[in-house]
Design an enzyme around this catalytic site. Structure first.
Site, PDB file in Angstrom:
ATOM      1  N   MET A   1     -13.818  -2.293 -28.668  1.00 45.33           N
ATOM      2  CA  MET A   1     -14.894  -2.521 -27.712  1.00 45.33           C
ATOM      3  C   MET A   1     -16.139  -1.694 -27.990  1.00 45.33           C
ATOM      4  O   MET A   1     -17.169  -1.933 -27.382  1.00 45.33           O
ATOM      5  CB  MET A   1     -14.397  -2.212 -26.293  1.00 45.33           C
ATOM      6  CG  MET A   1     -13.403  -3.229 -25.750  1.00 45.33           C
ATOM      7  SD  MET A   1     -14.144  -4.836 -25.491  1.00 45.33           S
ATOM      8  CE  MET A   1     -15.259  -4.463 -24.149  1.00 45.33           C
ATOM      9  N   GLY A   2     -16.071  -0.710 -28.898  1.00 50.51           N
ATOM     10  CA  GLY A   2     -17.285   0.047 -29.120  1.00 50.51           C
ATOM     11  C   GLY A   2     -17.088   1.291 -29.964  1.00 50.51           C
ATOM     12  O   GLY A   2     -15.996   1.582 -30.446  1.00 50.51           O
TER      13      GLY A   2
ATOM     14  N   GLY B   1     -13.420   1.715 -31.604  1.00 51.29           N
ATOM     15  CA  GLY B   1     -12.363   0.795 -31.198  1.00 51.29           C
ATOM     16  C   GLY B   1     -12.884  -0.619 -31.144  1.00 51.29           C
ATOM     17  O   GLY B   1     -14.012  -0.912 -31.565  1.00 51.29           O
TER      18      GLY B   1
ATOM     19  N   LYS C   1     -20.091   6.051 -25.077  1.00 51.80           N
ATOM     20  CA  LYS C   1     -19.417   4.887 -25.638  1.00 51.80           C
ATOM     21  C   LYS C   1     -20.418   3.739 -25.710  1.00 51.80           C
ATOM     22  O   LYS C   1     -20.842   3.196 -24.692  1.00 51.80           O
ATOM     23  CB  LYS C   1     -18.214   4.484 -24.794  1.00 51.80           C
ATOM     24  CG  LYS C   1     -17.464   3.269 -25.337  1.00 51.80           C
ATOM     25  CD  LYS C   1     -16.305   2.903 -24.427  1.00 51.80           C
ATOM     26  CE  LYS C   1     -15.584   1.673 -24.936  1.00 51.80           C
ATOM     27  NZ  LYS C   1     -14.519   1.255 -23.987  1.00 51.80           N
TER      28      LYS C   1
ATOM     29  N   VAL D   1     -17.667   5.503 -30.108  1.00 49.48           N
ATOM     30  CA  VAL D   1     -17.738   6.659 -29.212  1.00 49.48           C
ATOM     31  C   VAL D   1     -18.388   7.817 -29.957  1.00 49.48           C
ATOM     32  O   VAL D   1     -18.024   8.134 -31.101  1.00 49.48           O
ATOM     33  CB  VAL D   1     -16.342   7.068 -28.712  1.00 49.48           C
ATOM     34  CG1 VAL D   1     -16.448   8.249 -27.747  1.00 49.48           C
ATOM     35  CG2 VAL D   1     -15.660   5.890 -28.018  1.00 49.48           C
TER      36      VAL D   1
ATOM     37  N   ILE E   1     -17.210  10.096 -33.037  1.00 52.36           N
ATOM     38  CA  ILE E   1     -15.853  10.620 -32.928  1.00 52.36           C
ATOM     39  C   ILE E   1     -14.800   9.522 -32.854  1.00 52.36           C
ATOM     40  O   ILE E   1     -13.597   9.811 -32.897  1.00 52.36           O
ATOM     41  CB  ILE E   1     -15.703  11.547 -31.704  1.00 52.36           C
ATOM     42  CG1 ILE E   1     -16.119  10.825 -30.415  1.00 52.36           C
ATOM     43  CG2 ILE E   1     -16.509  12.815 -31.892  1.00 52.36           C
ATOM     44  CD1 ILE E   1     -15.924  11.666 -29.155  1.00 52.36           C
TER      45      ILE E   1
ATOM     46  N   ASP F   1      -4.887  -1.772 -21.443  1.00 50.87           N
ATOM     47  CA  ASP F   1      -4.760  -1.405 -22.862  1.00 50.87           C
ATOM     48  C   ASP F   1      -4.143  -0.009 -23.006  1.00 50.87           C
ATOM     49  O   ASP F   1      -4.667   0.835 -23.728  1.00 50.87           O
ATOM     50  CB  ASP F   1      -6.124  -1.466 -23.547  1.00 50.87           C
ATOM     51  CG  ASP F   1      -6.010  -1.469 -25.080  1.00 50.87           C
ATOM     52  OD1 ASP F   1      -4.945  -1.865 -25.597  1.00 50.87           O
ATOM     53  OD2 ASP F   1      -6.983  -1.081 -25.747  1.00 50.87           O
TER      54      ASP F   1
END
Length: 441
Positions: free
Chosen positions: A23-24, A21, A41, A26, A18, A139
């Site tokens: 960092m990872g 980003g 995540k 999801v 879904i 963030d």
């Protein structure tokens, strides 16, 4: 590579990807043990080729999960667990059917100020709770504000947040966050703090009303960071009753921003159409118009000298009798001598630069009856012109300038106030004492 259908930690079945980003990735998943939907995540951390690096990544992810799991708030995405899969850490989080604010803006364009204030109030309430726990998000941006069909807003991705006393998950020496929404102090390499979250929330709400971040969204991140660090912001033009709030949230000096709890209060006031009472700043709020500043290429020392000289000049040009001129951090101030006791106006130069200045005018109800409209008129000094006005409607008659109340700030109760601002250009020297006239309209 993780695929749909995989079972994570023996209980979380991946259903569909879904989002992704910095960092990872999801995933929408199902917790087969508790029979509930969750979000997984998968953190994309550099674990290297060794066992020690992988263990360090897992320790960092566990710390991240511990930090985020402290927060239980109706407007924050909840973190349930931290597990390992294929040598990579995974956060197990609340699944929320929603769209990000970024996706809504991309599909609909800018939103009405009242709706943005409502979203901001909810986000600020969660961030204030996080700050009370010693957690800095780091963030805040439209992509991390999730909106449900029933108009609930939730802050997501505390994945690069840091609790006081905890090491950052991104490691030392890296700026964590999205450049267009960073505060000036973080863009300059400083430490993130609750005040920097306040600025980032302000930048997020600015983008929701104006359609772009306050310093633009340059493809060159270094150039963008430099503009943000220098405090180059385009004054809001479509924010309506949010204008003054955005000015304060986006103050260059962190000490001049409200706390997140105070931000929630003023955003709630705008959302509910109540009078807004901002806590007083410690110094004048400075907003440099980015387009004007970007036309000049000057070294920092020369720019500082020119700004000081312009501040002295503008102070001479528009200070009233007996008032100090704008030198350093002291703004020029002129107070109206209205023939009508129904209202008064106070004129403050909040910033200046070579060839121009920014001013704010506060209109106060001075009579026994509330104002249902107002107009402030003054004579422009020779060589001056008004280029942009926000929170009011501008009209000109030769050198005479009149600003009338906008639709959202017509009503001013006795003792209460409304305000508008403008960008002015000054092309000639000389002295001037503008006499403001405030009248019910």
């Amino acid at each position: 590579m993780t695929d749909e259908g995989e079972l994570i930690a023996g209980r979380y079945r991946l259903l569909s990807r879904i989002g992704r980003g910095g960092m990872g990735v999801v995933w929408h998943a199902r917790d087969e043990r508790l029979d509930r939907e969750v979000a997984v995540k998968e953190l994309l951390l550099d674990t290297g080729d060794g066992t020690e690096a992988a263990e360090q990544a897992m320790r960092r992810a566990t710390r991240e999960g511990r930090v985020a799991a402290r927060l239980r708030h109706p407007h924050a995405i909840m973190v349930h667990d931290v597990v390992e899969h294929a040598g990579k850490p995974c956060l197990i989080m609340e699944f929320l059917p929603s769209q990000s604010l970024a996706a809504v803006l991309a599909g609909q364009g800018p939103l009405p100020a009242g709706e943005v204030a409502r979203i901001g109030e909810q986000a600020a309430s969660a961030l204030a709770a996080a700050h009370a726990e010693g957690i800095v998000h780091r963030d805040v941006k439209p992509g991390n504000v999730l909106l449900t069909d029933d108009s609930t807003a939730k802050i997501a991705d505390f994945g690069i947040s840091r609790a006081v006393g905890e090491a950052t998950v991104t490691g030392a020496g890296l700026i964590a966050g999205t450049p267009a929404y960073l505060s000036p102090e973080v863009a300059a390499g400083g430490e993130a703090s609750p005040a920097s979250d306040v600025f980032s929330l302000g930048a997020t709400l600015y983008a929701a009303t104006e359609g772009a971040p306050p310093s633009g969204d340059d493809e060159n991140p270094i150039a963008l960071l430099r503009r943000i660090a220098d405090g180059e912001l385009v004054p809001p033009r479509q924010a309506g009753p949010l204008t003054e709030v955005l000015h304060r949230l986006l103050a260059r000096n962190p000490a001049d921003r409200p706390t997140m709890a105070q931000a929630r209060e003023v955003l709630a006031a705008v959302s509910e159409d109540r009078p807004v009472e901002m806590p007083p700043p410690r110094s004048p709020t400075l907003l440099l118009p980015a387009r004007r500043v970007r036309r000049r290429t000057v070294v920092a020392g020369a720019l500082a000298t020119a700004l000081l000289a312009a501040g002295v000049l503008i102070g001479v040009l528009i200070s009233g009798p007996g008032e100090p001129s704008a030198q350093g951090d002291r703004p020029a101030v002129t107070t109206s001598a209205s023939a009508d006791p129904g209202c008064s106006a106070r004129y403050v130069v909040t910033n200046s630069w070579p060839g121009g200045y920014q001013a704010e005018v506060t209109v106060r109800g001075a009579g026994a009856e509330q104002l249902t409209g107002w107009a402030v008129t003054w004579e422009l000094p020779a060589g001056h012109r008004v280029e942009q006005v926000w929170n009011g409607a501008l009209s000109r008659d030769g050198s005479t300038v009149t600003v009338r109340s906008a639709d959202w700030n017509t009503v001013v109760r006795p003792g209460d106030s409304a305000s508008f601002g403008f960008i002015g250009a000054a092309e000639s020297d000389g002295s001037a004492e503008p006499g403001l006239v405030c009248e019910p309209d």
